[in-house]
Design an enzyme around this catalytic site. Structure first.
Site, PDB file in Angstrom:
ATOM      1  N   GLU B  57       0.813  -1.209   0.000  1.00 53.80           N
ATOM      2  CA  GLU B  57       0.000   0.000   0.000  1.00 53.80           C
ATOM      3  C   GLU B  57       0.851   1.266   0.000  1.00 53.80           C
ATOM      4  OE1 GLU B  57      -0.755  -2.728   1.629  1.00 53.80           O
ATOM      5  OE2 GLU B  57      -2.634  -3.201   0.627  1.00 53.80           O
ATOM      6  N   HIS B 126     -11.717  -5.482   7.981  1.00 49.64           N
ATOM      7  CA  HIS B 126     -12.317  -5.174   6.673  1.00 49.64           C
ATOM      8  C   HIS B 126     -13.553  -4.305   6.845  1.00 49.64           C
ATOM      9  CE1 HIS B 126      -9.868  -8.736   5.831  1.00 49.64           C
ATOM     10  NE2 HIS B 126      -9.824  -8.320   4.587  1.00 49.64           N
TER      11      HIS B 126
END
Ligand SMILES: Cc1ncc(C[n+]2csc(CCOP(=O)(O)OP(=O)(O)O)c2C)c(N)n1
Lengths: 337, 319
Positions: B57, B126
């Site tokens: 990321e 999540h």
């Protein structure tokens, strides 16, 4: 500037490189002194890294893009960034390109293709990778460079950038200016293997070079830049030098370091360059003295002029957060000023 | 169209119009992204413009910053907002500060897209709603659509924004509703809230994933509410909030993120600074609790009709 050295121009090119090294050294000494006198807030000198930076710079083209770190004054000087521009940043005056917002040694020099220095180390590396991707996409024949220290090779950003550059086979050169220390930590406490060896793990070429020798650094850099420019992918250069002084003006190396590297000693990259150029017949003692004298005059004169430039207007601190000021910043500006 | 389709067709449109647009992220190519927002785009625009990146990321964001500096318009996708934290430094210290630290010399017209929030049985990692982290950072623009129409209009505005945008997609609304989304270009202006319901009795301020929940609750319970969908969290539309509060004098703020130092705290502070004399009751917040997001018990985590009505009734009945 790419200096394709040949018999005709070798003398000029090398003497120019030497002059940049001397100017950088003179500059650093001046700023460190000025800091002690309370005229400058903070500084990270390049003393000991001049040959690395100048040798590297010699291999670059003016259009190449540099994601530099906070210790690249010799690199900037050799690439033609005026001393004034560097001083303005260090002083944070109203002529500073970043308007006095960053602490000293965080240069921006857009016109000379120097990007903008950030404090968190190595976070410039992924940016260099992205820039290289974009430039290749735009079909530009431009090489992107990122510079950093040996300590920075421990960060996730270093690993991320190396991996990405290799996977995408990008025109990037990573220059580790390995001065042996990351503040108080020596390189062998930073990494178990040679930094140049890490390159293999990512699938790129790694070169270890004597960063105290500008000619050797230049040759290694030429190799890396040529690879980048001809689509052969990224290179990691580990240029070994010695940090001759403190990490910064806030640092006291006597607390952690026993040996020191003296100016003028055989480990001093400027002494190394003098010996090389004398034996080539390109320099002699009187020319050396002249170059040194001139550099002192240049630095002193420019310092005195730039020091008189006032700080930026207070209202400028509210500019450039966004393209246009939003209501929040407008209100806060009205409130504070 | 649902929100995924709206985002997909908008990205397609943007890419066809502007060859400097590049998408990058994990699994966004052949796979079309784990939520399929980029489905079909790599086939159409090639691997050079729709880049399947390695799993990193900070590298995705860092590369995007570098690309944008060179005049490419990068639209990175972070697979789940929960994983953005590994790129946090790049967002806070590079993306947000480039214009400022270079004295306006270098700018970053990039849009960082990421799904956020709960409601899809994603558990701790999540389901997070991290908008407050970004909205606390000068230099960023933070937007979140609550329906497919706004998703398109906001995305088009974000792509044109001269400043870096964090584009938060409420993942549980990705396929929740289908609405008419015009083919032609239109913009939802950054910094402008919407008022999907008008009323005189109470102001309910909300955004993103909670908007449909709030609207359903108000309709079902026949609350005469002024519902404000912020759409932009930084800079938020303070005028829309204050003018509504002046009309109703009662406020409930609803968001999914935890309460402490969340967006609700800021909204409440803005109201008390600017309109306290119009208030008949304390400002109440209905939010996720200050705990990590629980997997099996997510229905209890998220603000629901019961909790929202409890707050509305308390505010309405306050004397
Ligand atoms: C991410 C991050 N952590 C810590 C620091 C504080 N810091 C500034 S310079 C430095 C040492 C860097 O050493 P190295 O990368 O070897 O470069 P050098 O300064 O020796 O040239 C540290 C720890 C920082 N700037 N960034």
């Amino acid at each position: 500037m790419t200096e394709m050295v040949n018999e005709q121009n070798e003398k000029d090119v090398y003497v120019r490189a030497y002059t940049a090294m001397v100017l950088s050294r003179t500059f650093d000494k001046k700023i460190v002194t000025a800091q002690r006198q309370g005229r400058i807030g903070f500084y990270t000198p390049s003393i000991g890294q001049e040959a690395t930076q100048v040798g590297f710079s010699m291999a670059l083209d003016q259009k190449d893009i540099i994601f530099q770190y906070y210790r690249d004054v010799a690199l900037m000087i050799h690439r033609g960034v005026p001393i004034e521009v560097i001083l303005d940043q260090i002083m944070g005056n109203e002529e500073d390109e970043s308007k006095g917002r960053q602490m000293p040694s965080h240069y921006t020099a857009k016109k000379y293709n120097f990007m903008s220095v950030q404090s968190p180390v190595a976070t410039n590396l992924p940016l260099a990778v992205g820039a290289a991707y974009a430039l290749r996409y735009q079909k530009k024949d431009t090489v992107v460079v990122a510079t950093f220290g040996d300590g920075s090779t421990s960060t996730p950003d270093f690993h991320a950038a190396m991996n990405l550059a290799a996977v995408f086979n990008l025109p990037v050169v990573f220059l580790c200016e390995n001065n042996g220390w990351a503040i108080s930590l020596p390189t062998d406490k930073q990494t178990k293997v040679e930094i140049s060896e890490k390159a293999a793990a990512y699938g790129m070429k790694g070169i270890k070079v004597d960063g105290n020798n500008f000619i050797e650094t230049y040759r290694a850099a030429m190799d890396a830049v040529e690879r980048a420019r001809t689509g052969k992918g990224p290179t990691l250069i580990d240029a070994i030098s010695f940090r001759m002084g403190a990490h910064s003006t806030s640092d006291d190396p006597s607390k952690y370091r026993s040996e020191s590297v003296e100016e003028g000693s055989e480990k001093d990259p400027i002494t190394v360059a003098e010996d090389q150029l004398k034996s080539l017949g390109y320099l002699n003692d009187s020319l050396i003295a002249k170059i040194k004298e001139e550099s002192v005059k240049i630095v002193n004169d420019k310092f005195d002029i730039q020091e008189k430039i006032p700080p930026p207007e207070p209202k400028t601190m509210f500019d450039d957060v966004y393209a246009e000021k939003n209501w929040i910043i407008k209100e806060e500006e009205d409130d504070i000023l | 169209m649902n929100m995924v389709q709206a985002l997909n067709s908008t990205l397609d449109h943007v890419m066809s119009k502007d060859s400097s647009v590049i998408l990058l992220g994990e699994d966004i190519g052949k796979d079309g992204g784990v939520f399929r927002v980029t489905e079909g785009l790599q086939g159409k625009y090639g691997e050079e413009r729709v880049i399947d990146t390695p799993l990193v990321e900070l590298g995705i964001v860092g590369m995007s910053v570098g690309m944008s500096l060179m005049g490419v318009k990068a639209i990175p996708e972070i697979q789940f907002q929960d994983f953005i934290y590994t790129a946090f430094d790049q967002i806070i210290n590079q993306m947000a500060k480039m214009r400022y630290r270079s004295g306006g010399g270098f700018t970053l017209p990039m849009v960082l897209r990421t799904p956020y929030g709960g409601g899809i049985k994603g558990g701790l990692y999540h389901s997070q709603s991290g908008e407050a982290y970004f909205a606390h950072t000068a230099g960023l623009v933070v937007v979140t659509p609550s329906n497919p129409y706004d998703a398109k209009g906001l995305l088009l505005s974000s792509v044109e924004s001269p400043d870096p945008v964090i584009f938060l997609e409420p993942k549980r609304l990705y396929r929740a509703a289908k609405v008419e989304v015009p083919d032609e270009d239109f913009r939802v202006r950054i910094g402008e809230a919407a008022k999907p319901m008008e009323g005189d009795d109470i102001t309910v301020v909300t955004y993103g994933s909670m908007v449909p929940t709030v609207l359903n609750t108000m309709k079902k319970n026949s609350v005469n509410a002024d519902v404000i969908d912020l759409r932009t969290l930084l800079p938020m539309d303070v005028n829309a909030i204050i003018s509504s509060v002046k009309k109703t004098g009662r406020v409930v703020i609803v968001h999914e993120a935890p309460r402490t130092l969340g967006m609700g705290a800021e909204i409440s502070a803005l109201i008390s600074e600017r309109a306290i004399e119009y208030l008949y009751a304390p400002i109440l917040r209905v939010t996720g609790p200050d705990i990590p997001f629980p997997y099996r018990l997510e229905d209890y985590y998220m603000p629901n009709e019961t909790r929202i009505m409890k707050a509305v009734n308390r505010v309405m009945e306050f004397r």
